[in-house]
Design a protein around this motif. Structure first.
Motif, PDB file in Angstrom:
ATOM      1  N   GLN A 156       0.911   4.051  -3.061  1.00 19.97           N
ATOM      2  CA  GLN A 156       0.634   5.469  -2.842  1.00 19.97           C
ATOM      3  C   GLN A 156       1.775   6.344  -3.359  1.00 19.97           C
ATOM      4  N   TYR A 214      -5.955  -0.421   0.226  1.00 19.80           N
ATOM      5  CA  TYR A 214      -5.947   0.143   1.584  1.00 19.80           C
ATOM      6  C   TYR A 214      -6.978  -0.522   2.484  1.00 19.80           C
ATOM      7  N   ASP A 239       0.821  -1.210   0.000  1.00 18.05           N
ATOM      8  CA  ASP A 239       0.000   0.000   0.000  1.00 18.05           C
ATOM      9  C   ASP A 239       0.856   1.263   0.000  1.00 18.05           C
ATOM     10  N   GLN A 265      -8.464   5.056  -6.898  1.00 22.72           N
ATOM     11  CA  GLN A 265      -7.333   5.071  -5.973  1.00 22.72           C
ATOM     12  C   GLN A 265      -6.110   5.763  -6.581  1.00 22.72           C
TER      13      GLN A 265
END
Length: 351
Positions: A44, A206, A40, A329
């Motif tokens: 990001q 997430y 994750d 996302q």
């Protein structure tokens, strides 16, 4: 202002460099303490890197109308960052710094290291305005901030305001910008492979904890006719992003209740998908609502301020502002949490 934007862009790019030891250390510490998964965090950072390298910092400033005569220089902005996702406060911090305001960040103890690695570098590289941060709200005692930005449930708003006022962290007439959205919705009208990959990402990335994560699906298909394809893509996603969290006892109870009333559902160990037009009550539960575009409009009205975004596979829905599910996302830097552009809000004194 052009020079200021260039300096901010340079600082962010420097922070995202592969040889940035401080960021590597922050990632390692975050993972070792079990705060977020490696997958994750890397996801990001890749999204942010792609956005920055494509010139989105400059474009965001232009879209927001950032100009010398309307900058927020000298304005004190206190940001209370959430910690539900890795670097979830990055966009807010970047927006405040870009606006020219003084940034004061109360970092979440659930995500202190990643944000801190960026803010320390920004503090060193950018000297035009104040940058301060801490995981302790008391560090901002008698700050007398002009503006406050934070995310939380509507139930927590008055509690937080009282706590802030108690230490005089804000002026009596300070502006509050409160984000209360909890989840997002998708109108899923086809089963093609790319759509299914995007859908799995939108739901599962997430652990489904973000306000941009899908918790409501409206579809012309019934859940039972979608289960096989959906399960395949969910398992494929988890193969590369192993799930870590567990469902709450409330979700287990919901599963048993659904079984008793013979409600269509899909139990995925770490997630429950159920066919109902009720609003989501638990984390790791996705509500599947059979219906058309009219049903989307109905659910948007029903969800109200809890709803962040509505995604589609490409078609527009009359009367509803939508985004592509492929961007769920992977939002652009200028996306508007709860419909608010932080830069435009600060430079125009919008309340």
């Amino acid at each position: 202002m052009t020079k200021h934007i260039a300096h901010v862009e340079s600082a962010v790019k420097k922070w995202l460099q592969p040889d940035n030891f401080a960021l590597k250390k922050a990632i390692d510490k975050t993972v070792s303490e079990g705060l977020f998964s490696t997958e994750d965090i890397r996801y990001q950072i890749r999204v942010l890197k792609r956005n920055v390298e494509s010139g989105q910092i400059r474009e965001w400033a232009e879209r927001s109308g950032l100009k010398d005569e309307r900058s927020a220089a000298g304005k004190k902005v206190l940001c209370l960052h959430a910690g539900n996702l890795p670097l979830v406060g990055f966009q807010t911090a970047l927006g405040v710094i870009l606006s020219g305001a003084d940034y004061y960040g109360k970092l979440s103890r659930k995500d202190p290291y990643l944000m801190q690695s960026f803010l320390k570098l920004a503090e060193h590289e950018l000297t035009g305005s104040e940058i301060q941060f801490s995981t302790d709200l008391n560090a901002f005692r008698e700050l007398n901030a002009d503006e406050v930005i934070f995310a939380g449930s509507e139930d927590s708003v008055e509690v937080i305001k009282k706590e802030i006022a108690g230490i005089k962290a804000t002026r009596a007439e300070a502006g509050y910008h409160i984000r209360t959205a909890k989840y997002s919705m998708v109108y899923l009208d086809n089963k093609d492979p790319e759509t299914m990959k995007d859908f799995a990402e939108a739901v599962l990335r997430y652990e489904g904890q973000g306000c941009r994560s899908v918790a409501i699906v409206v579809s012309p298909y019934r859940l039972d006719s979608f289960k096989c394809e959906m399960t395949d893509y969910i398992e494929l996603f988890w193969m590369h992003n192993p799930p870590e969290g567990k469902v709450s006892p409330g979700v287990e109870y919901q599963f048993a209740f659904n079984k008793a009333i013979e409600r269509s559902q899909a139990w995925l160990d770490h997630f429950l998908i159920q066919e109902t037009d009720e609003l989501p009550k638990y984390d790791r539960v996705v509500n599947w609502v059979p219906g058309d575009e009219a049903k989307v409009r109905e659910m948007v009205s029903k969800a109200g301020k809890q709803l962040q975004s509505v995604y589609t596979t490409g078609n527009r829905i009359e009367g509803v502002e939508t985004e592509l599910v492929s961007k769920a996302q992977r939002p652009d830097l200028w996306w508007k949490p709860d419909g608010v552009d932080v830069i435009r809000t600060l430079i125009n004194n919008e309340r």
